[in-house]
Design a protein around this motif. Structure first.
Motif, PDB file in Angstrom:
ATOM      1  N   LYS A   1      17.301 -30.024  11.992  1.00  0.00           N
ATOM      2  CA  LYS A   1      16.294 -29.054  12.436  1.00  0.00           C
ATOM      3  C   LYS A   1      16.263 -28.978  13.959  1.00  0.00           C
ATOM      4  CE  LYS A   1      13.020 -29.003   8.616  1.00  0.00           C
ATOM      5  NZ  LYS A   1      11.740 -29.523   8.131  1.00  0.00           N
TER       6      LYS A   1
ATOM      7  N   ILE B   1      19.512 -27.252  15.239  1.00  0.00           N
ATOM      8  CA  ILE B   1      19.495 -25.797  15.036  1.00  0.00           C
ATOM      9  C   ILE B   1      18.548 -25.145  16.026  1.00  0.00           C
ATOM     10  CG2 ILE B   1      18.840 -23.980  13.420  1.00  0.00           C
ATOM     11  CD1 ILE B   1      19.722 -26.062  11.208  1.00  0.00           C
TER      12      ILE B   1
ATOM     13  N   VAL C   1      20.233 -25.006  19.335  1.00  0.00           N
ATOM     14  CA  VAL C   1      21.298 -24.005  19.318  1.00  0.00           C
ATOM     15  C   VAL C   1      20.705 -22.597  19.400  1.00  0.00           C
ATOM     16  CG1 VAL C   1      23.090 -22.962  17.881  1.00  0.00           C
ATOM     17  CG2 VAL C   1      22.987 -25.448  18.135  1.00  0.00           C
ATOM     18  N   LEU C   2      19.553 -22.388  18.714  1.00  0.00           N
ATOM     19  CA  LEU C   2      18.907 -21.071  18.719  1.00  0.00           C
ATOM     20  C   LEU C   2      18.051 -20.859  19.957  1.00  0.00           C
ATOM     21  CD1 LEU C   2      17.644 -20.797  15.019  1.00  0.00           C
ATOM     22  CD2 LEU C   2      19.615 -19.660  16.020  1.00  0.00           C
ATOM     23  N   GLY C   3      17.932 -21.893  20.780  1.00  0.00           N
ATOM     24  CA  GLY C   3      17.133 -21.780  21.990  1.00  0.00           C
ATOM     25  C   GLY C   3      15.645 -21.794  21.746  1.00  0.00           C
ATOM     26  N   LYS C   4      15.217 -22.380  20.632  1.00  0.00           N
ATOM     27  CA  LYS C   4      13.772 -22.473  20.408  1.00  0.00           C
ATOM     28  C   LYS C   4      13.308 -23.916  20.498  1.00  0.00           C
ATOM     29  CE  LYS C   4      13.163 -23.043  15.455  1.00  0.00           C
ATOM     30  NZ  LYS C   4      12.547 -22.588  14.232  1.00  0.00           N
ATOM     31  N   GLN C   5      11.997 -24.091  20.561  1.00  0.00           N
ATOM     32  CA  GLN C   5      11.425 -25.432  20.617  1.00  0.00           C
ATOM     33  C   GLN C   5      11.657 -26.139  19.288  1.00  0.00           C
ATOM     34  OE1 GLN C   5       9.298 -27.207  22.859  1.00  0.00           O
ATOM     35  NE2 GLN C   5       9.925 -25.761  24.438  1.00  0.00           N
TER      36      GLN C   5
ATOM     37  N   HIS D   1      28.629 -25.290  15.812  1.00  0.00           N
ATOM     38  CA  HIS D   1      27.676 -25.025  16.893  1.00  0.00           C
ATOM     39  C   HIS D   1      27.900 -25.899  18.125  1.00  0.00           C
ATOM     40  CE1 HIS D   1      25.662 -22.751  13.880  1.00  0.00           C
ATOM     41  NE2 HIS D   1      25.261 -23.801  13.201  1.00  0.00           N
TER      42      HIS D   1
END
Lengths: 283, 244, 344
Positions: free
Chosen positions: B144, B147, B150-154, B33
């Motif tokens: 956490k 990830i 990488v996933l573009g979440k908070q 990633h």
């Protein structure tokens, strides 16, 4: 008290699994809000009533309760309008036509339509509160002869935050809709009313015995709107409010949305004011 | 393109950085990633721009201030790693004493040769976007966050005390074993690793928002330690957060 | 109802015998001074004289952490997590614990009946055991005596160190078929087991006390001592609140949705995405906890939603006692009544 032996296996439900619905339309309608049109699989119908909500799921993030924005009279498809205020809703803004969205529901009690038939409907929408009320408004318009007057009060912070502006134009042009829009903070282009939503109430000419008010908006708004309506002497039992709480499971189990002894997700989100009055945690 | 990631260390034991090298199997997944472009413990490449800068350690000198500003300018996202970076950590205990006294104790007669500041959280000098708490930060927690980015979440934040995780694991409460534990007011997310192995919580992940400090001191003293000792325990990792 | 005598030394043999009817789960020692319900590996490890387990038996029907589904981020799809539970025999269960399961049945099966709970709850049998109340038990005050046998298939009542075994259901009878270490006997009433902790009023008077207690000063006093750890609600056998979270694996491709017990005593419990918190202060939360036990559900079902196990008190680091709070509310209510009377 419900006992284990009273329950048959087939009466139990897999409560937490979403139905994957196809996004058939998506549009960012303001800086913060995006509108979606969704389709249930295999031509199923969502079967909701105005004021109900669904749990929207994004894998890897979680779920959030979202009001249904379309009228039940719209066949086959349903609409949501989602404000980007949290992790989940910020991810949902990336969803476009063709994507699949997980949906559970519809949940809760919406507006009691049987009690609204034949009545004058006064809609009071603050900000994103227009989303569930649009479902009610369009239902009334689709069944126009079944209702009396339709009065819509809508307040937003700024003109750019007004939702569904195309529809607002249509409603404004109709003779059988009385639309009053106001903003707290006008910009140079704004020519309409200025001020909080309660400023629209005193001048209304309401028929007290036949008017039903439906209110949705930010938590701070309710007390003031109810106060204004009471000073117009609208009876308490003709006022309905839709409340926001952290409705996590939608099925009356997880406890997050409890308002004193009632579950917002089961007994609401739409409540008659008479039922809310004794609940100290409600308004 | 994979995000360009860098790691920097300030005043700390560098334990958090070492902890990352222990990822073993997960390390290869992580490298799918991200590209690590700066990491003194493991390599010595340099870059002008970082997508994510991870900062370990607290800010304790004028040169630290200069350097962290420089890193901030070159970074899109800046993450504080470990309790030193997040809130000053154990380093901040020195802030409880007059700064001159501290300098004299550490440097003796040479004290005027070394400029020093109170130990500060990275966030008191530059904008910190996210944080990974703990002393040391846990691998789980770091992963956490990574990830999530990488996933573009908070990334997850933790608003519940350590006690919650202890209870869910059905640990025997250390208070019932005669120990005094900071679990009730300490931010969880650590899987209650210390109490699970019989070690009382020392508060390394920071104190929860709006804590009942007086109530907690009462709990601690009623379980057999002096008020002075109770305060010391509470301040160990949280000198910058708790006013006593 | 038949009653048999059973020697204490033969209890392990009974536990082994019950193993034919499913996995046996019973109280075991845990840590230095605690107990927990565990699967029996060696029947001689089972503890017969225990105060209370750390977590209630609820954990076997509504697990503290439960995987609801696995999902793939790549495909945007999910897979249901099947709940398959073999028959289980719960041995050595106290009466208040059994009562809590019956209340939990209502909470999880009324309204929308949850299939996960139902599947775990099915094919379970219960063997009760009497207990010696310690300083925290107060179940008698909420209508649950030591020998309350509702819900059990078999019940062991300790008499002078040995046991009387009551057969309460056909299923209980079936489990004893062929077990030869018991002898038919006359049931005896055991004297001398007393509750040290009591609520001063009969529980049917409590809803009225709570009706007027909403603005009591007692809540502020409790809130000043409460450190908000959530232990009271997380160990409560009738609490059933939960949270749901998604966890993603390091590969960032797969993950799972799981639920875990939550607590209305935690400050973030009633917070919504916009930041509004509907029970922001500790005082709101301590009050909500007790109203859930003695008013909200009680008004509808006629029973206190507290079974008097004493866990919330025994495991509170601040030593806050639920029966003491209730007694203070009662005292305050009496004072208020007195003043009302005097004025008239």
């Amino acid at each position: 008290m419900k006992r284990l032996q009273d329950v048959e296996h087939h009466e139990t439900e897999d409560l937490y699994y979403p139905t994957m619905c196809k996004v058939t339309g998506a549009k960012q309608i303001t800086e913060m809000e995006k509108w979606y049109e969704l389709e249930m699989p295999d031509g199923q119908s969502l079967g909701h009533s105005p004021g109900q909500f669904v749990e929207v799921s994004a894998f890897g993030i979680g779920e959030a309760p979202i009001s249904i924005s379309s009228s039940p009279s719209k066949n086959g498809k349903f609409e949501l309008c989602i404000r980007q205020v949290g992790t989940l809703t910020n991810v949902l803004k990336n969803y476009e036509t063709g994507d699949m969205m997980g949906i559970r529901g519809p949940f809760g009690k919406g507006f009691p339509m049987e009690k609204l038939f034949g009545k004058d409907i006064l809609v009071v929408a603050g900000g994103i509160g227009l989303v569930p009320l649009r479902s009610l408004i369009n239902y009334v318009l689709d069944n126009r002869k079944d209702f009396g007057r339709l009065i819509i009060l809508y307040g937003a912070k700024t003109p750019s935050e007004l939702l569904f502006t195309d529809e607002l134009e249509t409603w404004k042009d109709r003779d059988d809709v009385e639309l009053h829009v106001t903003v707290d903070q006008p910009d140079e282009t704004w020519e309409g009313n200025t001020g909080v939503i309660t400023t629209l109430i005193p001048s209304l000419d309401l028929k007290l015995n036949t008017t039903i008010a439906a209110i949705t908006g930010p938590p701070v708004m309710y007390k003031f709107v109810v106060m204004s309506l009471k000073s117009k002497q609208l009876p308490d039992d003709q006022i309905y409010l839709s409340l926001e709480r952290r409705m996590k499971c939608g099925v009356g189990k997880c406890g997050h949305c409890q308002i004193n002894g009632v579950y917002c997700c089961q007994d609401g989100p739409v409540f008659n004011y008479v039922d809310l009055k004794p609940l100290e945690e409600a308004l | 393109m994979k995000p360009q990631v860098a790691f920097f260390d300030f005043t700390s034991c560098e334990g958090c950085q070492l902890n990352k090298l222990n990822f073993e199997n997960d390390l290869l997944d992580i490298l799918k990633h991200i590209d690590i472009v700066e990491f003194r413990e493991a390599m010595d490449d340099k870059a002008d721009h970082y997508d994510i800068a991870f900062i370990e350690g607290s800010i304790t000198s004028p040169s630290c201030v200069e350097r962290i500003h420089d890193i901030r300018r070159r970074s899109d996202i800046l993450v504080a790693l470990g309790s030193c970076a997040v809130n000053g950590g154990v380093n901040a205990m020195k802030n409880l004493h007059p700064i001159d006294e501290v300098r004299e104790t550490v440097y003796g007669d040479d004290k005027y040769l070394f400029a020093t500041l109170p130990a500060m959280a990275v966030s008191s000098v530059v904008k910190v976007d996210y944080e990974v708490r703990g002393c040391p930060m846990t691998q789980q927690d770091f992963l956490k966050l990574l990830i999530a980015l990488v996933l573009g979440k908070q990334p997850p934040t933790y608003g519940s005390p350590v006690c919650v995780e202890c209870k869910l694991k059905e640990n025997e409460c250390l208070y019932n074993r005669g120990m005094v534990c900071l679990g009730p007011i300490t931010r969880g997310g650590c899987d209650a690793v210390c109490p699970s192995f019989g070690q009382f919580c020392t508060g390394c992940r920071g104190i929860l928002d709006n804590p009942n400090i007086d109530g907690m001191l009462e709990v601690m003293t009623s379980h057999g330690i002096s008020l002075d000792e109770a305060k010391k325990r509470m301040l160990l990792y949280n000198s910058n957060e708790v006013q006593l | 109802m038949e009653c048999f005598s059973l020697l204490r030394s033969d209890v392990p043999a009974l536990i082994d015998y019950l193993g034919d009817f499913g996995e046996v789960i019973a109280p075991h020692g845990k840590g230095d001074v605690s107990y927990s319900f565990e699967v029996v590996r060696d029947s001689s490890d089972v503890v017969l004289d225990y105060t209370r387990t750390l977590l209630p038996l609820k954990k076997m029907f509504l697990p503290p952490v439960e995987k609801l589904m696995g999902f793939s981020l790549k495909n945007g799809s999910y897979e249901q997590e099947d709940v398959i539970v073999a028959p289980r025999v719960f041995f050595g269960v106290h009466s208040y614990e059994m009562q809590s399961i019956l209340r939990l049945d209502h909470s999880m099966l009324s309204g929308s009946a949850e299939s996960n709970y139902f599947k775990r709850r099915q094919s379970s049998r219960f063997v009760g055991i009497s207990f010696e109340p310690d300083e925290f038990h107060f179940s008698e005050s909420v209508g649950v005596v030591i020998e309350e046998m509702e819900g059990f298939d078999l019940f062991l009542n300790e008499v002078d160190g040995d046991f009387q075994l009551y057969v309460l259901t056909d299923s209980g009878q079936g489990m004893l078929n062929g077990f030869d270490k018991i002898n038919l006997t006359e049931p005896e009433v055991v004297e001398g087991r007393h509750f040290k902790k009591k609520i001063r009023y009969h529980y049917n008077r409590l809803p009225r006390v709570f009706q007027y207690a909403y603005h009591s000063d007692v809540w502020a006093d409790v809130a000043s001592r409460c450190v908000g750890c959530g232990a009271c609600t997380l160990t409560c056998p009738t609490c059933f609140c939960f949270d749901v979270q998604d966890e993603v694996e390091v590969t960032a491709e797969d993950g799972m949705r799981q639920r875990s017990w939550d607590s209305c005593m935690l400050s973030t419990f009633a917070e919504v995405a916009g930041g509004e918190n509907f029970r922001e202060k500790t005082i709101n939360r301590t009050r909500h906890r007790l109203y859930r036990k003695f008013k909200y559900i009680t008004d509808e079902e006629g029973l206190p939603w507290c079974v008097g196990c004493g866990r919330c008190t025994a495991f509170c680091p601040a030593g806050i006692s639920l029966p003491d709070i209730v007694n203070e509310l009662i005292q305050e209510d009496e004072k208020a009544q007195y003043h009302r009377t005097v004025r008239v």
